[in-house]
Design an enzyme around this catalytic site. Structure first.
Site, mmCIF file in Angstrom:
data_model
loop_
_atom_site.group_PDB
_atom_site.id
_atom_site.type_symbol
_atom_site.label_atom_id
_atom_site.label_comp_id
_atom_site.label_asym_id
_atom_site.label_seq_id
_atom_site.Cartn_x
_atom_site.Cartn_y
_atom_site.Cartn_z
ATOM 1 N N ASP A 224 0.965 -1.128 -0.190
ATOM 2 C CA ASP A 224 0.012 -0.057 0.089
ATOM 3 C C ASP A 224 0.866 1.302 -0.035
ATOM 4 O O ASP A 224 1.720 1.193 0.837
ATOM 5 C CB ASP A 224 -0.721 -0.051 1.207
ATOM 6 C CG ASP A 224 -1.805 -0.847 1.399
ATOM 7 O OD1 ASP A 224 -2.036 -1.882 0.349
ATOM 8 O OD2 ASP A 224 -2.489 -1.061 2.273
ATOM 9 N N ASP A 379 -13.110 -3.635 -1.362
ATOM 10 C CA ASP A 379 -12.952 -3.226 0.105
ATOM 11 C C ASP A 379 -14.113 -3.302 1.094
ATOM 12 O O ASP A 379 -14.966 -2.287 1.377
ATOM 13 C CB ASP A 379 -12.374 -1.901 0.107
ATOM 14 C CG ASP A 379 -11.268 -1.480 -0.536
ATOM 15 O OD1 ASP A 379 -10.332 -2.212 -0.464
ATOM 16 O OD2 ASP A 379 -11.137 -0.411 -1.247
HETATM 17 O O1 1PR Z 1 -10.218 3.182 -5.157
HETATM 18 O O2 1PR Z 1 -9.603 2.612 -7.271
HETATM 19 O O3 1PR Z 1 -8.565 4.531 -6.027
HETATM 20 O O4 1PR Z 1 -7.958 2.162 -5.345
HETATM 21 C C1 1PR Z 1 -7.542 2.467 -4.149
HETATM 22 C C2 1PR Z 1 -6.976 1.263 -3.638
HETATM 23 O O5 1PR Z 1 -6.168 1.265 -2.331
HETATM 24 C C3 1PR Z 1 -7.817 0.066 -3.321
HETATM 25 O O6 1PR Z 1 -7.427 -1.196 -3.902
HETATM 26 C C4 1PR Z 1 -8.038 -0.135 -1.767
HETATM 27 O O7 1PR Z 1 -8.180 -1.568 -1.494
HETATM 28 C C5 1PR Z 1 -6.955 0.346 -1.604
HETATM 29 N N1 1PR Z 1 -6.619 1.131 -0.181
HETATM 30 C C6 1PR Z 1 -7.593 2.375 -0.012
HETATM 31 N N2 1PR Z 1 -7.253 2.752 1.437
HETATM 32 C C7 1PR Z 1 -6.360 1.732 2.026
HETATM 33 C C8 1PR Z 1 -6.073 1.647 3.362
HETATM 34 O O8 1PR Z 1 -5.428 0.839 3.720
HETATM 35 N N3 1PR Z 1 -6.230 2.771 4.286
HETATM 36 N N4 1PR Z 1 -5.431 -0.178 1.277
HETATM 37 C C9 1PR Z 1 -6.385 0.711 1.016
HETATM 38 C C10 1PR Z 1 -6.115 -1.631 1.136
HETATM 39 C C11 1PR Z 1 -5.756 -3.587 1.915
HETATM 40 C C12 1PR Z 1 -4.992 -4.683 1.284
HETATM 41 C C13 1PR Z 1 -4.016 -5.064 2.452
HETATM 42 C C14 1PR Z 1 -4.465 -6.248 2.921
HETATM 43 C C15 1PR Z 1 -3.603 -7.125 3.709
HETATM 44 N N5 1PR Z 1 -5.182 -2.393 1.660
HETATM 45 O O9 1PR Z 1 -4.478 -4.710 0.048
HETATM 46 O O10 1PR Z 1 -2.590 -5.133 1.644
HETATM 47 O O11 1PR Z 1 -5.507 -6.043 3.747
HETATM 48 O O12 1PR Z 1 -3.096 -6.822 4.568
HETATM 49 P P1 1PR Z 1 -2.556 -7.296 5.823
HETATM 50 O O13 1PR Z 1 -1.856 -8.548 5.571
HETATM 51 O O14 1PR Z 1 -1.612 -6.648 6.568
HETATM 52 O O15 1PR Z 1 -3.831 -7.836 6.788
HETATM 53 P P2 1PR Z 1 -9.097 3.042 -6.102
#
Ligand code: 1PR
Length: 529
Positions: A224, A379
């Site tokens: 991320d 999400d």
């Molecule tokens: O909405 O098309 O602009 O895309 C934004 C992207 O950013 C989406 O894919 C969304 O999942 C991601 N995103 C947005 N905010 C966050 C955040 O964390 N605040 N991250 C975020 C999403 C989730 C996973 C993470 C897993 C594994 N991250 O990809 O890597 O949950 O984590 P873990 O193994 O530590 O539990 P758009």
């Protein structure tokens, strides 16, 4: 000097990087004459058969290609670049292929997920230069919905099993083609390409010959990425999507360095998510583009990039389509793009009218780059209810009751990184995205993200049962056992983690060692001579 045939679709950057990292120089053929004059020609095909042949015809490349192939000089076709050698494809009935090899290209008609995505092995049928130094047990990266059916068996170099046994590479004299992508197949793929580039190697059989191959479950590292308060692009990690600790954005490292580390540790794929993409425009200052370019120079496994893939109008009133944003990512080294927030909005519209517009990001990008290039990042967040009738959504009975003892829940889709909940459930979203042309679902879970408490098996089963495309289980991995759990208790094709890899709590190679012999995986890359 290698001549590369680029007809303008998809990620040829990876092939150029892979060849250059082997010390060769690459020239992109800019005319039919340059194809005729090539000494060694590589044709990496991506996208769809019909549009590929149409462009080759428009550019006047078809006759020069046929002449080159008839002349006996070395040729390496990758994926669609190999399929082009055949007479026709079920992907485009009215379009003729080059017809250099007899046979056609067929669509998988099987019960397993299509596209066939991931690392699978090869059953070697006859000796070839490309097997020098290989053990014979390596897995290579595949991503396709169509496979070749040669009319002449003697050209089949390897076969691969995916419910059916299909020809996964061919060789006739100096013409070689692989359905898999050597440029995305780690060190084994590099070795195979090096064998093609070196004119002096002999035809050999690898020491071990498989009689059956298996698709590996993929282990994916996710980064991320966002700017911190000082403006530096960092890899961050949230707890249930909250990436701030004592007010500041958590900084877990530099994106390019971490991606390289995960490649060395055996990641089967790497995903970058630009988590503030919903408010930044990716093409404005382009830091993610630079990250992608640098990563793809040294990392030879598939790269996915997400965040901000949507139509956008900048401050000067110039409009960019999501296809243009995606195109820039593909040119910079991405193999797939992932769409988050925009997918939710697209599906809301689609479900309202029941009509496909043909203009959404999912439809446009999959039409040009193929379904396999479009991942939907979901999400969702649990919403508990007392009875399934309470809401008009896909409700499951859960073994993990809610705060008031509720034994049912549904998974609410969110946009903008979990900031806004919508009246749409994850199962309906996944189903509709598949219909619109998505090739894979990256299934996060806000409740589980960063908790180290294991994947949400109930969510993964609910979504996986609703679609036929591959599903990546994400969020909550805290140990190697959690990967085994998700592969044993669901049909997910791959599992993704972030926190445990970033903090080195459980490195990727440790996960693989634990899974070895229990779950089909790609073993760690060895060093080749
Ligand atoms: O909405 O098309 O602009 O895309 C934004 C992207 O950013 C989406 O894919 C969304 O999942 C991601 N995103 C947005 N905010 C966050 C955040 O964390 N605040 N991250 C975020 C999403 C989730 C996973 C993470 C897993 C594994 N991250 O990809 O890597 O949950 O984590 P873990 O193994 O530590 O539990 P758009």
């Amino acid at each position: 000097m290698i001549t590369l045939l680029d007809y303008g679709a998809g990620n040829v950057r990876s092939v150029i990087n892979a060849i250059e990292s082997l010390g060769e120089t690459v020239r992109i053929a800019a005319s039919g004459e340059e194809i005729r004059a090539a000494e060694r020609l590589v044709f990496p095909g991506v996208g769809a058969f019909g549009s590929m042949m149409q462009i080759l015809n428009q550019k006047g490349y078809v006759e020069p290609l046929r002449e080159y192939l008839a002349g006996g000089r070395p040729f390496f076709g990758i994926c669609l670049g190999m399929q082009a050698l055949f007479e026709a494809s079920e992907e485009a009935f009215a379009t003729k292929g080059l017809g250099v090899l007899p046979g056609t290209v067929k669509r998988f008609d099987i019960d397993l997920a299509v596209p066939h995505i991931g690392w699978n092995g090869i059953n070697v049928q006859k000796p070839s230069v490309i097997f020098n130094g290989l053990a014979g047990t390596e897995k290579f990266y595949f991503v396709h919905s169509y496979y070749i059916a040669p009319a002449d068996d003697t050209v089949t170099l390897t076969t691969t099993d995916y419910e059916i046994e299909f020809a996964s590479s061919v060789q006739k004299d100096n013409i070689i083609g692989t359905q898999f992508h050597p440029e995305k197949s780690g060190r084994a793929g590099q070795q195979l390409l090096a064998n093609f580039l070196d004119a002096d190697r002999n035809k050999v059989m690898p020491p071990e010959i498989l009689t059956e191959t298996k698709l590996a479950k993929r282990i994916i590292a996710c980064l991320d990425v966002r700017s911190n308060d000082q403006g530096d692009l960092v890899v961050t990690k949230g707890d249930q999507y909250d990436v701030r600790e004592e007010g500041a954005v958590r900084n877990l490292g530099k994106p390019v360095e971490l991606a390289r580390r995960y490649y060395e540790e055996g990641a089967d794929e790497i995903t970058f998510l630009n988590i503030t993409g919903f408010r930044d425009f990716p093409l404005e200052d382009m830091p993610m583009i630079a990250v992608l370019k640098q990563t793809s120079q040294k990392v030879f496994v598939p790269l996915t990039i997400g965040g901000g893939i949507r139509d956008y109008t900048d401050a000067n009133g110039r409009t960019y389509t999501s296809l243009e944003v995606a195109a820039e990512y593909f040119r910079s080294g991405a193999d797939k793009v992932s769409i988050g927030s925009d997918a939710v909005l697209i599906v809301e519209d689609y479900l309202k009218t029941g009509q496909k517009t043909g203009k959404s990001a999912i439809e446009e990008i999959s039409r040009v780059y193929g379904n396999q290039a479009v991942v939907i990042s979901v999400d969702p967040r649990r919403v508990y209810v007392n009875t399934p009738e309470e809401v008009d959504h896909h409700v499951i009975e859960t073994a993990f009751p809610g705060p008031n003892g509720e034994t049912f829940c549904w998974y609410q889709c969110t946009i903008k990184g979990g900031r806004e909940g919508r009246n749409l459930d994850a199962v309906a979203l996944a189903r509709a995205c598949e219909k619109l042309g998505a090739g894979e679902i990256l299934l996060n879970c806000i409740d589980k993200d960063g908790t180290n408490s294991g994947f949400d098996i109930e969510l993964i089963n609910a979504v996986k049962q609703a679609v036929t495309i591959p599903v990546i289980a994400s969020s909550g991995a805290g140990s190697a056992q959690h990967f085994m759990e998700v592969f044993n208790q669901t049909e997910a094709e791959s599992a993704l983690a972030a926190g445990i890899f970033h903090r080195r709590e459980v490195p990727i190679d440790q996960v693989k060692r634990y899974l070895d012999a229990k779950v089909e995986i790609r073993k760690a890359d060895r060093t080749y001579k």
